[in-house]
Design a protein around this motif. Structure first.
Motif, PDB file in Angstrom:
ATOM      1  N   ILE A  85       0.846  -1.201   0.000  1.00  0.00           N
ATOM      2  CA  ILE A  85       0.000   0.000   0.000  1.00  0.00           C
ATOM      3  C   ILE A  85       0.880   1.249   0.000  1.00  0.00           C
ATOM      4  N   LEU A  86       0.656   2.122  -0.990  1.00  0.00           N
ATOM      5  CA  LEU A  86       1.403   3.376  -1.083  1.00  0.00           C
ATOM      6  C   LEU A  86       0.527   4.502  -0.559  1.00  0.00           C
TER       7      LEU A  86
ATOM      8  N   ALA B 247       1.023  10.594  -3.554  1.00  0.00           N
ATOM      9  CA  ALA B 247       1.691  10.735  -4.852  1.00  0.00           C
ATOM     10  C   ALA B 247       3.209  10.647  -4.747  1.00  0.00           C
ATOM     11  N   THR B 248       3.781  11.120  -3.647  1.00  0.00           N
ATOM     12  CA  THR B 248       5.242  11.112  -3.518  1.00  0.00           C
ATOM     13  C   THR B 248       5.766   9.681  -3.567  1.00  0.00           C
TER      14      THR B 248
ATOM     15  N   VAL C  60       4.215   7.120  -4.858  1.00  0.00           N
ATOM     16  CA  VAL C  60       3.945   6.551  -6.183  1.00  0.00           C
ATOM     17  C   VAL C  60       5.042   6.952  -7.160  1.00  0.00           C
ATOM     18  N   VAL C  61       5.411   8.219  -7.147  1.00  0.00           N
ATOM     19  CA  VAL C  61       6.440   8.683  -8.079  1.00  0.00           C
ATOM     20  C   VAL C  61       7.797   8.045  -7.741  1.00  0.00           C
TER      21      VAL C  61
ATOM     22  N   VAL D 203       8.209   5.053  -6.585  1.00  0.00           N
ATOM     23  CA  VAL D 203       8.131   3.699  -7.169  1.00  0.00           C
ATOM     24  C   VAL D 203       8.349   3.767  -8.679  1.00  0.00           C
ATOM     25  N   MET D 204       7.731   4.758  -9.330  1.00  0.00           N
ATOM     26  CA  MET D 204       7.913   4.910 -10.785  1.00  0.00           C
ATOM     27  C   MET D 204       9.374   5.136 -11.121  1.00  0.00           C
ATOM     28  N   GLN D 205      10.052   5.933 -10.296  1.00  0.00           N
ATOM     29  CA  GLN D 205      11.468   6.194 -10.548  1.00  0.00           C
ATOM     30  C   GLN D 205      12.287   4.923 -10.358  1.00  0.00           C
TER      31      GLN D 205
ATOM     32  N   ALA E 113       9.462   6.799 -14.681  1.00  0.00           N
ATOM     33  CA  ALA E 113       8.997   8.163 -14.388  1.00  0.00           C
ATOM     34  C   ALA E 113       9.662   9.189 -15.309  1.00  0.00           C
TER      35      ALA E 113
END
Lengths: 272, 242
Positions: B225-226, B229-230, B232-233, B235-237, B242
């Motif tokens: 669970i995230l 937005a911070t 999430v981004v 994780v994308m990085q 990202a």
């Protein structure tokens, strides 16, 4: 001898790998315009203990023709074969079936991405005289509208939770920022919010993204069948009990209409 | 035009596959039923082409519901090849359809879904075509009926291949061919009185003999669970997207 139809692609190389475990393999193909009934007639005429192909559009079609010509059973999308017993894929991979294949030659296709690919080696080009049956006459290229769903590195997808066609604005924005494609669930297509070409699922596109972001998608098996090719799945859903969470690596529990714009804003912020 | 559309009654699976105690079928006590998505498009296309549209299903007595649904969106009559609920393999299904067609005037078009949602054998339409000596084109996303022939298109990874066949022909279609309509209330009322013929074919020995069904492993991940937005981004990085 096992006869294996190949098309020179990754799935064919996987099918050859599967076939080699059964015995010596003759890899065969055809030249010229695709003509399923004619090609299948030539395949059906080969001496073989088994005729194998990839579980691709053409592989499944050709083997079905061969099966009809020889009046033999045909097992599509097999993941394992032990003697006469096959394990094959149903429901787009959400279920498996163990079955006995009472036929000779054994006719089967190999479920995509369930076997390692091997070097195909020498490929024999078989002759398939035009028998007047339907064939591919011409190829029409489709105008490409940006990143293709099938090949996109990131897919941002919306489901019932998006609520309307206009609601996809936030999905499109995030997909744009990530250089990805927009996807959707079957509910969305049936409602006419997005075209069927955007649909991810068993009867839509099967994706292979590095990251799949499922926004407001409950996660029916029909949808997961198209999404599970993604390396990682992020679910954004207001329902912590949504079935999609059982297939997701990451989840944000919240309203997509707030969460998705916040992610876009954060991406812009970190990029300065 | 006389058009036959072959459909299959299948359960509407939810988020999880649950097997019946004997492992031979899905547990359907709590599930609704429909027809395979590709077939919904086949029926819609037949109704749009027009003429007499007949829908056929091989399945249990309850498959009448699915045939009535198709009559509600415009099919004129139905044929039910009634079974005792046991599954039939593709080869015997095709043979039963061919047998049933002996009692019918020839059709100009016979439509199938490219594959059923459940068993996904990818072959019944092709087998029927061979048995009837008809041309067959599969996996279609576009169909245009012209004078005595049909021109159709099939997706091939970002492009379309064009095929032609003389009528009569067998065609198998994919979802996306059209956007199927929902049945109207008057349509549902009319469907109740449309003719339905019932035939009871004999189930032959199965040559692709189902032994059991298996739910594949790997369903039931524990998502991380995230919060916000911070994360999430971040994780994308870490995934390099990202």
């Amino acid at each position: 001898m096992i006869v294996c139809f190949v098309e020179g692609d990754e799935l064919s190389a996987q099918a050859v790998g599967f076939a080699r475990a059964l015995g010596p393999v003759r890899a065969v193909t055809f030249a010229g315009a695709y003509q399923p009934a004619a090609w299948a007639a030539a395949l059906a005429a080969q001496e073989a203990e088994a005729i194998v192909a990839a579980g691709s559009d053409r592989g499944n079609e050709l083997l079905a023709h061969v099966a009809a010509v020889l009046d033999q059973p045909f097992a599509a999308n097999v993941v394992a074969l032990d003697g006469d017993t096959v394990m094959r894929v149903r429901w787009g991979g959400s279920l498996l079936e163990e079955a006995r294949l009472h036929g000779a030659p054994k006719l089967l296709t190999v479920a995509p991405h369930t076997q390692p690919a091997v070097e195909t080696g020498e490929v024999e080009v078989l002759d398939a005289p035009d028998d007047g049956s339907p064939k591919a006459l011409e190829r029409v290229e489709e105008s490409s509208g940006g990143v293709s769903l099938r090949d996109a590195k990131v897919v941002v997808s919306g489901g019932r939770g998006v609520g309307s066609a206009e609601g996809f604005g936030v999905i499109e924005e995030l997909a744009g920022l990530l250089g990805g494609a927009v996807g959707c669930s079957r509910v969305v297509t049936s409602a006419g919010w997005r075209p069927h070409t955007d649909q991810v699922g068993q009867t839509g596109t099967k994706i292979s993204a590095d990251l799949y972001i499922a926004c407001g998608i409950s996660g029916a098996t029909q949808h997961i069948a198209g999404a599970k090719g993604a390396k990682k799945i992020l679910a954004i859903n207001s329902d912590p009990e949504a079935p999609i969470l059982a297939s997701a690596d990451y989840a944000v529990i919240g309203d997509l209409h707030e969460v998705v714009p916040a992610i876009s804003a954060e991406l812009r912020r970190v990029r300065g | 035009m006389r058009i036959l559309v072959c459909v299959k009654r299948v359960p509407i699976t939810g988020g999880k596959m649950v097997l019946a105690a004997d492992g031979q079928a899905l547990e359907t006590k709590h599930l609704g039923f429909t027809i395979s998505p590709h077939e919904e498009c086949a029926v819609e296309e037949a109704v749009r082409i027009g003429g007499e549209v007949v829908v056929l299903a091989l399945g249990p007595a309850e498959a009448e519901e699915q045939l009535r649904d198709q009559m509600a969106i415009g099919a004129d009559r139905g044929i039910l090849l009634r079974t005792n609920g046991e599954e039939w393999d593709a080869q015997s299904t095709a043979a039963a359809i061919v047998d049933a067609l002996r009692a019918e005037e020839p059709f100009d078009l016979i439509l199938f879904g490219n594959e059923s949602a459940d068993a996904a054998g990818f072959q019944v339409g092709i087998r029927v075509a061979h048995a009837l000596g008809l041309p067959v084109v599969t996996g279609l996303k576009k169909i245009e009926v012209q004078e005595g022939r049909v021109r159709c298109e099939r997706d091939v990874g970002g492009a379309r291949d064009v095929y032609e066949a003389p009528l009569p022909a067998v065609l198998t279609v994919l979802e996306g061919l059209n956007l199927p309509r929902y049945p109207s209330v008057p349509g549902r009322l009319r469907a109740k009185s449309k003719p339905l013929a019932v035939v009871e074919p004999v189930r032959p020995e199965q040559r692709l003999e189902k032994l059991r069904l298996v739910v594949p492993e790997g369903q039931g991940k524990q998502a991380e669970i995230l919060e916000g937005a911070t994360q999430v981004v971040a994780v994308m990085q870490s995934l390099g997207v990202a």
